[in-house]
Design a protein around this motif. Structure first.
Motif, PDB file in Angstrom:
ATOM      1  N   UNK A  53       0.683  -1.288   0.027  1.00  0.00           N
ATOM      2  CA  UNK A  53      -0.075   0.094  -0.065  1.00  0.00           C
ATOM      3  C   UNK A  53       0.997   1.102  -0.342  1.00  0.00           C
ATOM      4  N   UNK A  54       2.002   1.126   0.779  1.00  0.00           N
ATOM      5  CA  UNK A  54       2.797   2.508   0.868  1.00  0.00           C
ATOM      6  C   UNK A  54       3.446   2.552  -0.518  1.00  0.00           C
ATOM      7  N   UNK A  92      -4.348   5.723   2.278  1.00  0.00           N
ATOM      8  CA  UNK A  92      -3.321   4.807   2.464  1.00  0.00           C
ATOM      9  C   UNK A  92      -3.467   4.239   4.181  1.00  0.00           C
ATOM     10  N   UNK A  93      -3.565   5.051   4.863  1.00  0.00           N
ATOM     11  CA  UNK A  93      -3.818   4.559   6.280  1.00  0.00           C
ATOM     12  C   UNK A  93      -5.134   3.845   6.584  1.00  0.00           C
ATOM     13  N   UNK A  94      -6.168   4.613   5.620  1.00  0.00           N
ATOM     14  CA  UNK A  94      -7.537   3.766   5.836  1.00  0.00           C
ATOM     15  C   UNK A  94      -7.493   2.238   5.356  1.00  0.00           C
ATOM     16  N   UNK A 154      -6.910  -1.800  -2.391  1.00  0.00           N
ATOM     17  CA  UNK A 154      -5.916  -2.151  -1.492  1.00  0.00           C
ATOM     18  C   UNK A 154      -6.361  -2.689  -0.108  1.00  0.00           C
ATOM     19  N   UNK A 155      -7.365  -2.278   0.238  1.00  0.00           N
ATOM     20  CA  UNK A 155      -7.887  -2.589   1.641  1.00  0.00           C
ATOM     21  C   UNK A 155      -9.139  -3.579   1.731  1.00  0.00           C
ATOM     22  N   UNK A 156      -9.951  -3.271   2.466  1.00  0.00           N
ATOM     23  CA  UNK A 156     -11.264  -3.927   2.612  1.00  0.00           C
ATOM     24  C   UNK A 156     -12.168  -2.910   3.130  1.00  0.00           C
ATOM     25  N   UNK A 157     -12.810  -2.302   1.973  1.00  0.00           N
ATOM     26  CA  UNK A 157     -13.723  -1.458   1.946  1.00  0.00           C
ATOM     27  C   UNK A 157     -15.149  -1.828   2.661  1.00  0.00           C
ATOM     28  N   UNK A 158     -15.438  -3.148   2.818  1.00  0.00           N
ATOM     29  CA  UNK A 158     -16.852  -3.790   3.490  1.00  0.00           C
ATOM     30  C   UNK A 158     -16.486  -3.463   4.971  1.00  0.00           C
TER      31      UNK A 158
END
Length: 258
Positions: A53-54, A92-94, A154-158
């Protein structure tokens, strides 16, 4: 995969990923730690995703800083409940925190104007490291669509809920108990608003992190006994890193002294 093979792979990966001694210590401590929700291999895989992600999203934080909040999230008991992030920039942090909340079965409530730094007149000069700092109106802006797209990718939107607006407009209407809070809001006035409305919602034993502890104007707020008593409604709580670290951890005692 044998334990020896896993350990060798882990050490090789950590050496490749670590960008500083502080990050290396934090990463090793996380991977070797005791988190029943994740195996050592799972923790290593999560660290690799954080680095990915970074590399794709601009992230003005270190891996050790973001891991402090992720460790807190993963250590929370049970499923359900929520944690908060205030100030998310490009997301990014999110995205990183959403991976942890997805694993922990928590909701991540994200507060941001999605318009960058608001208009202000704060006289910022240098941080505690002697480096000049300034915050121009509109700086550190990530639009809601951009942030959500980064989290989806890149994350978990759910596991996320996004609340758009200036903090002084959105936080007064938020009244849900929270397990942990992480803010990166830059202005002392924004730190005051977040503390005033979010700290009272923090469950006893919870932790409130601010990524703004390197700013003298923020340090003044955190040290101000009158502010804590009259605006937050409690005595000044214990803090880790106050005056010495960019990331300050504020504890909510099991028995709060009002």
């Amino acid at each position: 995969m044998t334990e020896r093979t896993l350990n060798l792979k882990m050490k090789k990966t950590l050496r490749r990923l670590a960008t500083s001694y502080t990050d290396l210590v934090a990463i090793v401590g996380f991977v070797a730690g005791d988190f029943p929700r994740l195996s050592p291999a799972g923790r290593l895989a999560l660290v690799k995703r954080l680095f990915d992600i970074s590399g794709k999203v601009e992230c003005p934080h270190s891996h050790s800083e973001v891991l402090s909040y992720i460790r807190t999230i993963l250590a929370l008991p049970g499923n359900g409940g929520r944690v908060v992030e205030a100030g998310c920039f490009k997301g990014g942090s999110t995205a990183k925190f959403s991976l942890a909340t997805g694993i922990a079965g928590k909701e991540l409530v994200v507060f941001d104007s999605f318009q960058g730094i608001p208009e202000h007149s704060e006289p910022h000069d240098r941080n505690i490291y002697g480096i000049p700092v300034s915050f121009a109106q509109g700086e550190y802006c990530g639009g809601l669509d951009e942030v959500m797209n980064n989290v989806k990718t890149y994350g978990n939107i759910n596991s996320c809920r996004f609340v758009k607006g200036w903090f002084e407009e959105t936080l007064p209407g938020f009244a849900e108990p929270v397990d942990a809070v992480y803010i990166d809001v830059d202005l002392a006035s924004s730190v005051k608003t977040c503390l005033k409305y979010l700290y009272p919602l923090l469950k006893p034993g919870g932790a409130f992190f601010t990524h703004d502890g390197h700013l003298p104007l923020v340090i003044e707020v955190l040290k101000n006994d009158k502010f804590w008593r009259e605006e937050v409604g409690c005595s000044k709580p214990p803090m880790e890193g106050l005056g010495t670290s960019k990331l300050v951890k504020i504890m909510k005692l099991e028995t709060s002294v009002n």
